[in-house]
Motif scaffolding. Sequence first.
Motif, PDB file in Angstrom:
ATOM      1  N   ARG A 124       0.827  -1.204   0.000  1.00 54.68           N
ATOM      2  CA  ARG A 124       0.000   0.000   0.000  1.00 54.68           C
ATOM      3  C   ARG A 124       0.863   1.256   0.000  1.00 54.68           C
ATOM      4  O   ARG A 124       0.599   2.213  -0.725  1.00 54.68           O
ATOM      5  CB  ARG A 124      -0.922  -0.022   1.221  1.00 54.68           C
ATOM      6  N   ALA A 125       1.916   1.240   0.833  1.00 52.84           N
ATOM      7  CA  ALA A 125       2.806   2.389   0.914  1.00 52.84           C
ATOM      8  C   ALA A 125       3.511   2.629  -0.416  1.00 52.84           C
ATOM      9  O   ALA A 125       3.648   3.777  -0.863  1.00 52.84           O
ATOM     10  CB  ALA A 125       3.829   2.177   2.033  1.00 52.84           C
ATOM     11  N   ILE A 126       3.955   1.561  -1.052  1.00 55.63           N
ATOM     12  CA  ILE A 126       4.645   1.698  -2.337  1.00 55.63           C
ATOM     13  C   ILE A 126       3.712   2.277  -3.394  1.00 55.63           C
ATOM     14  O   ILE A 126       4.080   3.173  -4.157  1.00 55.63           O
ATOM     15  CB  ILE A 126       5.203   0.339  -2.795  1.00 55.63           C
ATOM     16  N   ASP A 212       0.251   4.886   9.180  1.00 54.75           N
ATOM     17  CA  ASP A 212      -1.140   4.650   8.806  1.00 54.75           C
ATOM     18  C   ASP A 212      -1.872   5.975   8.564  1.00 54.75           C
ATOM     19  O   ASP A 212      -2.636   6.100   7.598  1.00 54.75           O
ATOM     20  CB  ASP A 212      -1.850   3.850   9.899  1.00 54.75           C
ATOM     21  N   LEU A 213      -1.630   6.962   9.416  1.00 55.47           N
ATOM     22  CA  LEU A 213      -2.268   8.262   9.235  1.00 55.47           C
ATOM     23  C   LEU A 213      -1.771   8.940   7.960  1.00 55.47           C
ATOM     24  O   LEU A 213      -2.544   9.578   7.243  1.00 55.47           O
ATOM     25  CB  LEU A 213      -2.000   9.160  10.444  1.00 55.47           C
ATOM     26  N   MET A 214      -0.494   8.820   7.690  1.00 48.96           N
ATOM     27  CA  MET A 214       0.053   9.402   6.456  1.00 48.96           C
ATOM     28  C   MET A 214      -0.580   8.770   5.223  1.00 48.96           C
ATOM     29  O   MET A 214      -0.894   9.462   4.241  1.00 48.96           O
ATOM     30  CB  MET A 214       1.569   9.216   6.408  1.00 48.96           C
ATOM     31  N   LEU A 215      -0.776   7.465   5.259  1.00 48.89           N
ATOM     32  CA  LEU A 215      -1.379   6.771   4.126  1.00 48.89           C
ATOM     33  C   LEU A 215      -2.828   7.218   3.925  1.00 48.89           C
ATOM     34  O   LEU A 215      -3.293   7.362   2.788  1.00 48.89           O
ATOM     35  CB  LEU A 215      -1.308   5.259   4.338  1.00 48.89           C
ATOM     36  N   GLU A 219      -4.205   9.045   0.505  1.00 45.40           N
ATOM     37  CA  GLU A 219      -5.354   8.548  -0.262  1.00 45.40           C
ATOM     38  C   GLU A 219      -6.435   9.617  -0.388  1.00 45.40           C
ATOM     39  O   GLU A 219      -7.028   9.788  -1.463  1.00 45.40           O
ATOM     40  CB  GLU A 219      -5.916   7.295   0.416  1.00 45.40           C
ATOM     41  N   GLU A 220      -6.697  10.311   0.701  1.00 42.27           N
ATOM     42  CA  GLU A 220      -7.756  11.317   0.702  1.00 42.27           C
ATOM     43  C   GLU A 220      -7.428  12.513  -0.198  1.00 42.27           C
ATOM     44  O   GLU A 220      -8.297  13.032  -0.903  1.00 42.27           O
ATOM     45  CB  GLU A 220      -8.019  11.814   2.122  1.00 42.27           C
TER      46      GLU A 220
END
Length: 241
Positions: A124-126, A212-215, A219-220
């Motif tokens: 997901r991060a990648i 997780d918050l950064m991801l 996305e948002e």
Amino acid sequence: MNRDCKFTPLSKVTPVPSSNRAPVGMANNNDKITPVAPVPSYIFNQALVTLVLQEASEGKMQRCKSLGFTPDLVLRLQSLAPTKLHKVVSSPYMWIKPSVDTRALELVLDKIDRDEELERLINRAIKLGATTPMLNIFFGLSHTEVAERRRTLQVQSRTGRLPALSNEQRHAVWERWVTLVQQLEKSHGCEPAASIQNIMSGAELDEMNQLDLMLVIAEEQNILVGQIWLEIAECQSGGDA
């Protein structure tokens, strides 16, 4: 923010008494559980004998002893003709006692779950634009490993420095970051009591919660998570946000 609050982001079946049995061809509504025949003993016998003979052929006698076989028993099994070995394996007697170490099995399953969750998080991060240094810090991945994962996920590698966020993007990122940090804190039963500097740096969150918050923000707001990480890292290192 409360410093004490920490976050942490696999024989025989007993016959049914005759008085409770329904006549042949008729269902008994009182029977809620149908007895299941035990696993045939030869399945365990065959698996264990095959393993022991294989280990013995490789000279691993200590391994055979750990499985309960004395050297004499191993030699006797090795000397048996195929027909006699078949009789040993197919014996109706339960000469081994299979058991399950439930705690060990639970640990194995838990580790598998954690490993799969970690793989999903890395992928997901990648996909959301994590940089190689970022992936190294959070997951310990080398440059080669990151490159291979990008190829597998068909994510194009970026060269050079990431473009700086616009003032509008920076404002949106920080506004959302502060909100998410406070929400996460409350969800863990802690009231936000820290200074705004600590909230903005996410000082009370562990690395996986921060990621997780950064991801979520990436996305948002359709921003590379690598750009968001640079913003947060600058604040955490004492720079101006």
